[in-house]
Write an enzyme that holds these catalytic residues in place. Structure first.
Site, PDB file in Angstrom:
ATOM      1  CE  LYS A 221      -4.369  -1.687   1.872  1.00  0.00           C
ATOM      2  NZ  LYS A 221      -5.377  -1.605   2.954  1.00  0.00           N
ATOM      3  NE  ARG A 255      -7.997  -8.302   1.481  1.00  0.00           N
ATOM      4  CZ  ARG A 255      -7.735  -7.467   0.473  1.00  0.00           C
ATOM      5  NH1 ARG A 255      -6.772  -6.543   0.591  1.00  0.00           N
ATOM      6  NH2 ARG A 255      -8.448  -7.519  -0.654  1.00  0.00           N
TER       7      ARG A 255
END
Length: 275
Positions: A221, A255
């Site tokens: 991210k 995740r």
């Protein structure tokens, strides 16, 4: 710390890995990469070979300013993929990444085991009732607004305190609808600045006061690549560092896009923890 996935009890006391399978054309890292059945199956098989505990299928990109996708299109994208995975990997535990109750219902009826909702039921007032009836484990994430508006909703007086209050209300509401297995996701990158993401990670152990399992989703991210001045494609090393920190802060599920590296991180972490 057990969750019931279609009659299989999964113990989250040892951290697990949730591998990401995006079937969207515009996801920030792997958008458009899994366009056909062969590529989807190959990627799923690779993640399972690398010891993924769950496969999280998403058909609506939730990156900042993501394009709107209609419910009909989301259903057309995701349900056939769930059917495909169930046919070829019947033992796999599939999670569906959606904030729509109709999508969650159709996918669970097709064999999905978990509902992963970025909005914690805030974007569909039927979601919690639906999940309660489905008796599926439910991942509720912290977010403000929608993927299209969240970048403007980052004003907090005390971000962690406000998030804990948010989760307390959402958990209580979910319990009232009969949802038994709840997992908390702090929502890294959702309605949070780079600095706020690191503040939440630094205090992530406070979310353990909910008594519920924690999911950390930081894979590749912008909180990594914007800090380091590189790209999502170059953010695997940073992802591993943050996953290690998250495990130390109590994460029960990672995740990730890169299953092998996440499992190795857990293996080493577990060896150190229980040595």
């Amino acid at each position: 710390m057990l969750i019931n996935c279609k009659g299989t009890l999964v113990d989250l006391s040892k951290p697990k890995v949730m591998g990401i399978l995006n079937v969207t054309p515009d996801s920030f890292f792997d958008g458009g990469k899994h366009k056909d059945e062969a590529k989807m199956l190959a990627h799923a098989e690779k993640m399972l070979y690398e010891r993924a505990d769950f496969i999280d299928v998403g058909a609506y990109s939730s990156k900042p300013n993501a394009e709107f996708v209609s419910e009909k299109e989301e259903l057309q994208r995701i349900v056939p993929v769930v059917d495909l995975l169930q046919k070829h990997f019947p033992e796999a535990l599939i999670s569906v990444d959606t904030f729509r109750s109709a999508v969650a219902k159709s996918c669970v009826e097709s064999g999905a085991a978990i509902v992963n909702d970025i909005s914690a039921g805030m974007l569909d007032d039927k979601m919690l009732e639906t999940v309660g009836k489905l008796k599926a484990p439910y991942i509720m994430m912290h977010m403000r607004g929608t993927p299209q508006t969240m970048v403007k909703l980052t004003q907090y007086d005390d971000i962690v305190k406000e998030m804990l209050s948010y989760f307390a209300e959402r958990i209580n509401t979910a319990r009232n609808f009969g949802i038994n297995d709840i997992i908390i996701d702090p929502g890294f990158g959702f309605a949070k600045t780079l600095e706020q993401n690191y503040e939440v990670l630094n205090k992530m152990e406070l979310f353990q006061m909910t008594g519920l399992p924690l999911l950390a989703g930081m894979s590749r991210k912008s909180m990594i690549y914007k800090l380091l001045g590189n790209t999502p494609q170059e953010a695997l090393n940073g992802t591993t560092v943050l996953n290690t920190i998250a495990l130390n802060k109590g994460a029960n599920i990672l995740r990730v896009h890169d299953v092998k590296e996440a499992k190795e991180t857990i293996d080493i972490f577990s060896k150190m923890k229980y040595a």
